[in-house]
Write a protein that holds these residues in place. Sequence first.
Motif, PDB file in Angstrom:
ATOM      1  N   UNK A 279       1.199  -1.250  -0.195  1.00  0.00           N
ATOM      2  CA  UNK A 279       0.430   0.256   0.257  1.00  0.00           C
ATOM      3  C   UNK A 279       1.068   1.382  -0.464  1.00  0.00           C
ATOM      4  N   UNK A 280       2.108   1.297   0.232  1.00  0.00           N
ATOM      5  CA  UNK A 280       2.654   2.611   1.218  1.00  0.00           C
ATOM      6  C   UNK A 280       3.856   2.492  -0.042  1.00  0.00           C
ATOM      7  N   UNK A 281       3.966   1.369  -0.982  1.00  0.00           N
ATOM      8  CA  UNK A 281       5.615   1.212  -2.106  1.00  0.00           C
ATOM      9  C   UNK A 281       5.587   2.898  -2.657  1.00  0.00           C
ATOM     10  N   UNK A 282       4.477   3.501  -2.746  1.00  0.00           N
ATOM     11  CA  UNK A 282       4.787   4.759  -3.227  1.00  0.00           C
ATOM     12  C   UNK A 282       6.053   5.631  -2.804  1.00  0.00           C
ATOM     13  N   UNK A 283       5.206   5.684  -1.692  1.00  0.00           N
ATOM     14  CA  UNK A 283       5.855   6.303  -0.718  1.00  0.00           C
ATOM     15  C   UNK A 283       7.084   5.968  -0.061  1.00  0.00           C
ATOM     16  N   UNK A 284       7.707   4.759  -0.282  1.00  0.00           N
ATOM     17  CA  UNK A 284       8.982   4.252  -0.248  1.00  0.00           C
ATOM     18  C   UNK A 284       9.630   4.996  -1.333  1.00  0.00           C
TER      19      UNK A 284
ATOM     20  N   UNK B  45      20.167   7.006   8.263  1.00  0.00           N
ATOM     21  CA  UNK B  45      18.584   7.516   8.991  1.00  0.00           C
ATOM     22  C   UNK B  45      19.182   6.809   9.776  1.00  0.00           C
ATOM     23  N   UNK B  46      17.438   6.807  11.010  1.00  0.00           N
ATOM     24  CA  UNK B  46      17.491   7.195  12.654  1.00  0.00           C
ATOM     25  C   UNK B  46      16.726   6.091  12.434  1.00  0.00           C
ATOM     26  N   UNK B  47      16.250   4.660  13.118  1.00  0.00           N
ATOM     27  CA  UNK B  47      15.204   4.696  13.669  1.00  0.00           C
ATOM     28  C   UNK B  47      14.827   4.890  15.035  1.00  0.00           C
ATOM     29  N   UNK B  48      13.819   5.637  15.997  1.00  0.00           N
ATOM     30  CA  UNK B  48      13.982   5.658  16.924  1.00  0.00           C
ATOM     31  C   UNK B  48      13.286   5.006  17.950  1.00  0.00           C
TER      32      UNK B  48
ATOM     33  N   UNK C 165      11.400   0.317   7.361  1.00  0.00           N
ATOM     34  CA  UNK C 165      11.603   1.114   6.836  1.00  0.00           C
ATOM     35  C   UNK C 165      12.921   2.115   6.930  1.00  0.00           C
ATOM     36  N   UNK C 166      13.595   1.982   7.707  1.00  0.00           N
ATOM     37  CA  UNK C 166      15.155   2.223   7.852  1.00  0.00           C
ATOM     38  C   UNK C 166      15.654   1.287   6.668  1.00  0.00           C
TER      39      UNK C 166
END
Length: 341
Positions: free
Chosen positions: A73-78, A89-92, A101-102
Amino acid sequence: MTQKNEKILAIQFQYLGDIIFLLPALKALKIKFPKAELHVLVAKEMKDLLNHVSFIDRLWIVSRVRGKINFFTNLPLILRLRRESFTRSVDFGGNDRGAIYSFLSGAKIRLGMINKPNHILHNLCYNQKIAASNLSKVYIQKNLDLLNLWDIDAPSKSVPKIDFDKSHLAEAKKLLKGTVILCHIGTSQLKKEWPIYRWLELNKLFKRAGLKVVYTSGVSLRERSLLDQLKSKDKLIHTLEPTKNLNVFLAVLSLTKVVVSGDTGPLHFANALGTKIVGLYAVEGSVVHAAPNYKSNQKIIGSKCTCTKSLQHYETCQSSVSCMSSIQPVNVFKRVKFLLS
């Protein structure tokens, strides 16, 4: 040396309140890399909390359903994220969604925390990592500790600040009807809630003192039912229907003189807006992680939690008398009076 065209992606997919505790770390990132663009990726419901944060250059929004990850569903965003060519990138959050997503963002340097030593997914997704056990347990400091791998120091002032759309102030004034105290009686977790009978005892103290108070909760059916329970005991109690419009709610919090609440998002929003707060803490997780972020006159801590097992609290309190009930209404009342004075 960071070049002007470098971009940093910060990721957070936890609860709403966690976004507030993230702000000092985001500010520290911008101070360390002033020429880089700071992008932040969060769940859709967190958008209004970050819309007016000046040091965020771009906000990315993901629609999510808790417990489900649908990347198709979120492929366009990716794909759009990958086209940004992030340097770091930093994943908190330290959860699976943030880790994936990172990795999919395509960032060259991917920093994250590992909650379990043998967590294969997280070890794969991050190429810079630190064990969560090596970070502070206090939320704000934990986020700052994670950035130590990039030699980033904490900003001189680590007090989170947010703003909101001022066009909602008129509606907020109508809802409050001159109320000076707002009590938020619900939380996302039952164990963090102050019992209804304690709120009723506090209400009597407010009533005798002639203080105008309104009670509200979150939008879930369980939290709404708490307001019904309160009204069933005292029909004269002023309640505020929960709203899904976060900007309206932020306006309400900004106009209130004191907010009383357990460890939940609205308490943290109020403080970040500059409203005075009285936070109620007793559950071990709240006492260890959230309460230390606040000054002594902003919180009341109850008796030590007795139903802790292997350092992890049960989902619901297992004691015959909950630790939250140990917080005395008279002490909350005195603190509110002090803050109003």
